[in-house]
Design a protein around this motif. Structure first.
Motif, mmCIF file in Angstrom:
data_model
loop_
_atom_site.group_PDB
_atom_site.id
_atom_site.type_symbol
_atom_site.label_atom_id
_atom_site.label_comp_id
_atom_site.label_asym_id
_atom_site.label_seq_id
_atom_site.Cartn_x
_atom_site.Cartn_y
_atom_site.Cartn_z
ATOM 1 N N GLY A 164 2.311 5.756 -1.403
ATOM 2 C CA GLY A 164 3.310 6.766 -0.575
ATOM 3 C C GLY A 164 2.814 6.438 1.060
ATOM 4 O O GLY A 164 1.564 5.931 1.441
ATOM 5 N N HIS A 165 4.072 6.885 1.828
ATOM 6 C CA HIS A 165 3.929 6.684 3.240
ATOM 7 C C HIS A 165 2.809 7.664 3.607
ATOM 8 O O HIS A 165 2.484 8.534 3.070
ATOM 9 C CB HIS A 165 5.185 6.942 3.961
ATOM 10 C CG HIS A 165 6.123 5.629 3.575
ATOM 11 N ND1 HIS A 165 5.853 4.564 4.053
ATOM 12 C CD2 HIS A 165 7.198 5.648 2.883
ATOM 13 C CE1 HIS A 165 7.034 3.678 3.718
ATOM 14 N NE2 HIS A 165 7.739 4.520 3.018
ATOM 15 N N LYS A 166 2.270 7.588 4.884
ATOM 16 C CA LYS A 166 1.232 8.506 5.556
ATOM 17 C C LYS A 166 2.014 8.867 7.083
ATOM 18 O O LYS A 166 1.935 8.286 7.881
ATOM 19 C CB LYS A 166 0.221 7.396 5.915
ATOM 20 C CG LYS A 166 -1.164 8.246 5.887
ATOM 21 C CD LYS A 166 -2.185 7.180 5.901
ATOM 22 C CE LYS A 166 -3.394 7.882 7.006
ATOM 23 N NZ LYS A 166 -4.307 6.763 7.238
ATOM 24 N N ALA A 219 6.885 8.815 11.879
ATOM 25 C CA ALA A 219 6.782 7.608 11.500
ATOM 26 C C ALA A 219 5.577 7.302 10.359
ATOM 27 O O ALA A 219 4.777 8.437 10.280
ATOM 28 C CB ALA A 219 6.469 6.517 12.458
ATOM 29 N N CYS A 220 5.411 6.362 9.526
ATOM 30 C CA CYS A 220 4.400 6.147 8.697
ATOM 31 C C CYS A 220 3.247 5.468 9.490
ATOM 32 O O CYS A 220 3.430 4.527 10.087
ATOM 33 C CB CYS A 220 4.604 5.311 7.522
ATOM 34 S SG CYS A 220 3.372 4.853 6.364
ATOM 35 N N ASP A 221 2.005 5.846 9.734
ATOM 36 C CA ASP A 221 1.029 5.492 10.227
ATOM 37 C C ASP A 221 0.568 4.109 9.771
ATOM 38 O O ASP A 221 -0.084 3.417 10.605
ATOM 39 C CB ASP A 221 -0.252 6.458 10.125
ATOM 40 C CG ASP A 221 -1.335 6.215 11.116
ATOM 41 O OD1 ASP A 221 -1.002 5.784 12.023
ATOM 42 O OD2 ASP A 221 -2.546 6.407 10.917
ATOM 43 N N ARG A 222 0.946 3.952 8.541
ATOM 44 C CA ARG A 222 0.423 2.715 8.121
ATOM 45 C C ARG A 222 1.295 1.503 8.114
ATOM 46 O O ARG A 222 0.933 0.387 8.722
ATOM 47 C CB ARG A 222 0.355 2.855 6.182
ATOM 48 C CG ARG A 222 -1.025 1.789 5.872
ATOM 49 C CD ARG A 222 -1.001 2.098 4.276
ATOM 50 N NE ARG A 222 -1.783 3.500 3.890
ATOM 51 C CZ ARG A 222 -1.121 3.934 3.109
ATOM 52 N NH1 ARG A 222 0.142 4.038 2.684
ATOM 53 N NH2 ARG A 222 -2.175 5.259 2.990
ATOM 54 N N CYS A 223 2.557 1.757 7.731
ATOM 55 C CA CYS A 223 3.532 0.731 7.852
ATOM 56 C C CYS A 223 4.588 0.763 9.069
ATOM 57 O O CYS A 223 5.415 -0.278 9.301
ATOM 58 C CB CYS A 223 4.365 0.555 6.292
ATOM 59 S SG CYS A 223 5.259 1.874 6.239
ATOM 60 N N GLY A 224 4.551 2.032 9.752
ATOM 61 C CA GLY A 224 5.596 2.179 10.602
ATOM 62 C C GLY A 224 6.870 2.678 10.405
ATOM 63 O O GLY A 224 7.765 2.865 11.398
ATOM 64 N N LEU A 278 0.856 -1.202 0.072
ATOM 65 C CA LEU A 278 -0.111 -0.037 0.005
ATOM 66 C C LEU A 278 0.746 1.161 0.086
ATOM 67 O O LEU A 278 0.619 2.175 -1.067
ATOM 68 C CB LEU A 278 -1.019 0.190 1.218
ATOM 69 C CG LEU A 278 -2.026 -0.971 1.063
ATOM 70 C CD1 LEU A 278 -2.898 -0.842 2.315
ATOM 71 C CD2 LEU A 278 -2.874 -0.769 -0.016
ATOM 72 N N CYS A 279 1.892 1.149 0.753
ATOM 73 C CA CYS A 279 2.767 2.329 1.026
ATOM 74 C C CYS A 279 3.522 2.530 -0.494
ATOM 75 O O CYS A 279 3.798 3.818 -0.657
ATOM 76 C CB CYS A 279 3.785 2.301 2.081
ATOM 77 S SG CYS A 279 2.764 2.360 3.747
ATOM 78 N N GLN A 280 3.752 1.426 -0.961
ATOM 79 C CA GLN A 280 4.655 1.562 -2.315
ATOM 80 C C GLN A 280 3.700 2.284 -3.373
ATOM 81 O O GLN A 280 4.184 2.939 -4.100
ATOM 82 C CB GLN A 280 5.065 0.163 -2.590
ATOM 83 C CG GLN A 280 6.671 -0.155 -2.307
ATOM 84 C CD GLN A 280 7.033 -1.455 -2.207
ATOM 85 O OE1 GLN A 280 6.279 -2.400 -2.382
ATOM 86 N NE2 GLN A 280 8.429 -1.708 -1.433
HETATM 87 ZN ZN LIG Z 1 4.203 3.370 5.027
#
Ligand SMILES: [Zn+2]
Length: 345
Positions: free
Chosen positions: A39-41, A61-66, A34-36
């Motif tokens: 993009g990161h959140k 930090a990225c909320d989705r993948c950390g 998802l982040c790829q």
């Molecule tokens: Zn991410």
């Protein structure tokens, strides 16, 4: 990716443990589709002190993948709230060499060194486990969800007592779960059920290594699991009689001698609705200690102990020397159990 193993049985030899080995895999690629794609959140991550002190920290930090940018940034805790989307600047020039950073700071130029850097192109994680086949120290199972500062994000274990145990942990993997379940604070949470000392012990989403008076009762506790406890009532142990402490000498098979004091104690064990049982026990002390194991931080000596004595021992003359002989046997059994090796002279 690189992998390695560690043989723990070398440090703690035990004939009843056939395998005690750690397996580690580092630099494993993290799959974050998802982040790829999107993009990161970025959100503000960090912690506040529990004790009203100024010990606070904020980073990104990225909320989705950390995943965290490199470096993760040092944000102002008065400006940025935990969990708030991060809308501030990134400094993709980071990471810069520590020398450059120092030189810039010395000129009063911060060059964005407190800002988060670029997102890692190929985020990585690690997995480790320890496998015990044969006797293991635990009976039970459980898992841990780490906090924002944990090195081990997730961990889990199952212990099967005499059969073995398996412990697993992740580094970086599982930050999605950690961010959903335990995003703030710096207490890891554990769910755990274990059996020892005749009791069942549980933790349900309890803080690891900390208990607070206002925690609900269901969160952690223990209960007796011996049926006799409920059928016949709680067991009491009372000393009815004891001899004076008497000096004696313990002779070990390696030729060493240790001055000890021994004493016999007559115990009564009973339950309100059960039979009374009395028995004698040997209680001994050795102020200088008797070496029984090789252990880096627990030390290697025992300073005393307590074990049931054979019937009739106290009636015989020379009971103290006979008790010392039993102490010697007990120490030799402990040495076998711990795989004791005498230190080189
Ligand atoms: Zn991410």
């Amino acid at each position: 990716m690189h992998t390695f193993t560690v043989d723990y049985s070398k440090d703690r030899p035990d004939p009843r443990t056939w395998v005690n080995r750690g397996y580690f895999a580092h630099s494993l690629p993290r799959l974050i589709p998802l982040c790829q794609l999107f993009g990161h959140k970025p959100v503000v991550d960090g912690y506040d002190s529990n004790y009203g002190t100024r010990d606070r920290a904020r980073w990104v930090a990225c909320d989705r993948c950390g995943v965290r940018p490199e470096p993760q940034g040092v944000l102002d805790a008065d400006t940025w709230q935990l969990g708030q989307p991060y809308t501030g600047p990134f400094n993709p020039g980071q990471p810069m060499s520590p020398t450059v950073r120092k030189q810039l700071a010395a000129r009063g130029h911060d060059a964005g060194i407190r800002q988060p850097g670029a997102w890692p192109a190929r985020p990585e994680g690690a997995i480790g486990c320890q496998l015990v086949i044969g006797r293991s120290p635990t009976l039970g199972f459980g898992f841990k969800v780490g906090n924002a500062g944990s090195e081990h994000v997730l961990s889990a274990h199952i212990g099967l007592g005499p059969l073995g145990a398996l412990y697993v942990h992740t580094e970086c993997f599982g930050t999605f779960l950690q961010r959903r379940l335990n995003p703030t604070g710096f207490h890891s949470r554990v769910v755990d059920l274990s059996f020892h000392h005749g009791r069942v012990w549980w933790s349900l989403w309890a803080r690891r290594n900390e208990h607070r008076a206002k925690d609900p009762r269901w969160m952690s506790g223990n209960a007796n699991i011996n049926p006799a406890h409920y059928l016949l009532g709680p067991r009491t142990n009372t000393v009815l009689d004891r001899t004076e402490k008497t000096p004696a000498t313990v002779h070990l098979l390696d030729g060493t001698q240790h001055a000890v004091t021994v004493r016999m104690e007559k115990w009564q064990q009973c339950r309100p609705r059960g039979r009374r049982k009395t028995f004698w026990a040997v209680d001994w002390d050795c102020p200088t200690g008797i070496p029984i194991r090789n252990h880096a931080w627990k030390g290697y000596e025992t300073y005393g102990g307590h074990f049931p004595a054979p019937d009739g021992l106290t009636d015989a003359d020379g009971w103290a020397e006979e008790a010392a002989r039993l102490v010697a046997e007990s120490c030799m059994r402990s040495r076998d159990r711990y795989g004791y090796r005498a230190p080189a002279a």
